[in-house]
Design an enzyme around this catalytic site. Sequence first.
Site, PDB file in Angstrom:
ATOM      1  N   THR A   1       2.764 -22.629   6.253  1.00  0.00           N
ATOM      2  CA  THR A   1       1.829 -23.569   6.877  1.00  0.00           C
ATOM      3  C   THR A   1       1.403 -23.123   8.264  1.00  0.00           C
ATOM      4  OG1 THR A   1       1.729 -25.803   7.832  1.00  0.00           O
ATOM      5  CG2 THR A   1       3.885 -24.861   7.625  1.00  0.00           C
TER       6      THR A   1
ATOM      7  N   TYR B   1       9.077 -30.119  10.758  1.00  0.00           N
ATOM      8  CA  TYR B   1       8.450 -29.582   9.542  1.00  0.00           C
ATOM      9  C   TYR B   1       8.105 -28.100   9.726  1.00  0.00           C
ATOM     10  CZ  TYR B   1       4.825 -28.471   6.156  1.00  0.00           C
ATOM     11  OH  TYR B   1       4.078 -27.843   5.196  1.00  0.00           O
TER      12      TYR B   1
HETATM   13  N1  UFG Z   1      -6.184 -37.914  11.304  1.00  0.00           N
HETATM   14  C1  UFG Z   1      -6.710 -39.110  11.721  1.00  0.00           C
HETATM   15  N2  UFG Z   1      -6.553 -40.189  10.910  1.00  0.00           N
HETATM   16  C2  UFG Z   1      -5.895 -40.144   9.726  1.00  0.00           C
HETATM   17  C3  UFG Z   1      -5.347 -38.912   9.315  1.00  0.00           C
HETATM   18  C4  UFG Z   1      -5.518 -37.816  10.137  1.00  0.00           C
HETATM   19  O1  UFG Z   1      -7.312 -39.210  12.790  1.00  0.00           O
HETATM   20  O2  UFG Z   1      -5.769 -41.169   9.045  1.00  0.00           O
HETATM   21  C5  UFG Z   1      -6.402 -36.738  12.142  1.00  0.00           C
HETATM   22  C6  UFG Z   1      -5.125 -36.111  12.630  1.00  0.00           C
HETATM   23  O3  UFG Z   1      -4.677 -36.734  13.797  1.00  0.00           O
HETATM   24  C7  UFG Z   1      -5.585 -34.667  12.833  1.00  0.00           C
HETATM   25  C8  UFG Z   1      -6.619 -34.453  11.709  1.00  0.00           C
HETATM   26  O4  UFG Z   1      -7.039 -35.766  11.357  1.00  0.00           O
HETATM   27  O5  UFG Z   1      -6.240 -34.579  14.053  1.00  0.00           O
HETATM   28  C9  UFG Z   1      -6.061 -33.766  10.487  1.00  0.00           C
HETATM   29  O6  UFG Z   1      -4.885 -34.470  10.085  1.00  0.00           O
HETATM   30  P1  UFG Z   1      -4.223 -34.270   8.647  1.00  0.00           P
HETATM   31  O7  UFG Z   1      -3.063 -35.220   8.598  1.00  0.00           O
HETATM   32  O8  UFG Z   1      -5.253 -34.389   7.583  1.00  0.00           O
HETATM   33  O9  UFG Z   1      -3.731 -32.781   8.671  1.00  0.00           O
HETATM   34  P2  UFG Z   1      -2.794 -32.048   9.730  1.00  0.00           P
HETATM   35  O10 UFG Z   1      -3.679 -31.080  10.451  1.00  0.00           O
HETATM   36  O11 UFG Z   1      -2.006 -32.966  10.553  1.00  0.00           O
HETATM   37  O12 UFG Z   1      -1.733 -31.406   8.764  1.00  0.00           O
HETATM   38  C10 UFG Z   1      -1.956 -30.266   8.030  1.00  0.00           C
HETATM   39  C11 UFG Z   1      -1.018 -30.251   6.835  1.00  0.00           C
HETATM   40  C12 UFG Z   1       0.405 -30.206   7.314  1.00  0.00           C
HETATM   41  C13 UFG Z   1       0.586 -29.065   8.262  1.00  0.00           C
HETATM   42  C14 UFG Z   1      -0.415 -29.138   9.393  1.00  0.00           C
HETATM   43  C15 UFG Z   1      -0.330 -27.933  10.284  1.00  0.00           C
HETATM   44  O13 UFG Z   1      -1.227 -31.389   6.054  1.00  0.00           O
HETATM   45  O14 UFG Z   1       1.249 -30.028   6.207  1.00  0.00           O
HETATM   46  O15 UFG Z   1      -1.728 -29.178   8.870  1.00  0.00           O
HETATM   47  O16 UFG Z   1      -0.739 -28.295  11.552  1.00  0.00           O
HETATM   48  F1  UFG Z   1       1.817 -29.105   8.813  1.00  0.00           F
END
Ligand code: UFG
Length: 324
Positions: free
Chosen positions: A117, A141
């Site tokens: 990841t 994680y």
């Molecule tokens: N976000 C929101 N509202 C939501 C969900 C997400 O504003 O309801 C934002 C988050 O704060 C972030 C962006 O949207 O800024 C993307 O969030 P995601 O949860 O969709 O994805 P992440 O970037 O947090 O996570 C992904 C993978 C993880 C991994 C990570 C690496 O899902 O498994 O990238 O940084 F660890």
Amino acid sequence: MRTALITGGAGYIGSHACKALARSGWRPVSYDDLSQGHRALVKWGPLEEGDIRDRARLDAVLARWRPQAVLHFAALSQVGASVLQPDLYRDVNVAGTECLLAAMRAANVETLVFSSTAAVYGVPTRLPITETTPVAPTNPYGETKAAAEDAIRRAAEGGKLRYAILRYFNAAGGDPDGETGESHDPETHLIPNAIAAALGKTPTLDIFGDDYPTPDGTCIRDYVHVSDVAWAHIAALEWLEANDEPITCDLGTGQGTSNLAVISAVEAATGRRVPWRTMPRRPGDPPVLYTAGRAARETLGWMPLRSDLPSIVGDALKWSQRLQ
Ligand code: UFG
């Protein structure tokens, strides 16, 4: 027919990989404890139920199917939950990977593709990220995935293991034929949550933070279509067959997309407004993540084919409508 064992084959990315493998002439045998995965998503080969930490069960499954390769997706993958339950994350993601490696060694299975990841990079000081960006995770994680990578490297030093480590950026979308897709409970990812809000399944989308140092103040991510992620595994297997060297690749597009741009894409795809509100930053969110993605392009010959935002959102919407 060649056989591959897919740990986590009933999950979101694992099930897409099973479809890609079946299309490439492999028999994908899923190994999944169904704690996060779904029996109904195992459509392209048999399912063996089992926990990744259960050595006796893994031994029995490897002896039964004698796979030529293992694709290791089984893991806990929520950043927020990992902060609350770091020991559980270490147990499943690190001890589980060590257990699998030991079982593979005992069964003489020498080819492994590992789901890693972008979280291993933490908050990078330079962009775009490359495979030589220092590994510096900022949450349990990411730490467990980095530790699992280390365990794989150590196993390869002491044995005959050939491995590819694929560090996914934001896998998103669904199967273009609507045969599998994202069904997490609870759903924490931006695109399915934005679709749910647009369709009125949830009252509002919470956007975590609008004061980041980015052009519109919201976080920027590198969204890559889950079918593109899936086919990268086929490319990695082919590369490992032809080369005797390990490889580590980022899987992303090189394009950063802000959270507000995702909302616009969901509004365009659904024809509806996404009701949203700004909430405080989510702890541990890096402001900007995107990769140059050179190793996958130049070494594996992989390139994203369906990772434009309208295709990602359109395929995610198709899956979400199917779930209704
Ligand atoms: N976000 C929101 N509202 C939501 C969900 C997400 O504003 O309801 C934002 C988050 O704060 C972030 C962006 O949207 O800024 C993307 O969030 P995601 O949860 O969709 O994805 P992440 O970037 O947090 O996570 C992904 C993978 C993880 C991994 C990570 C690496 O899902 O498994 O990238 O940084 F660890």
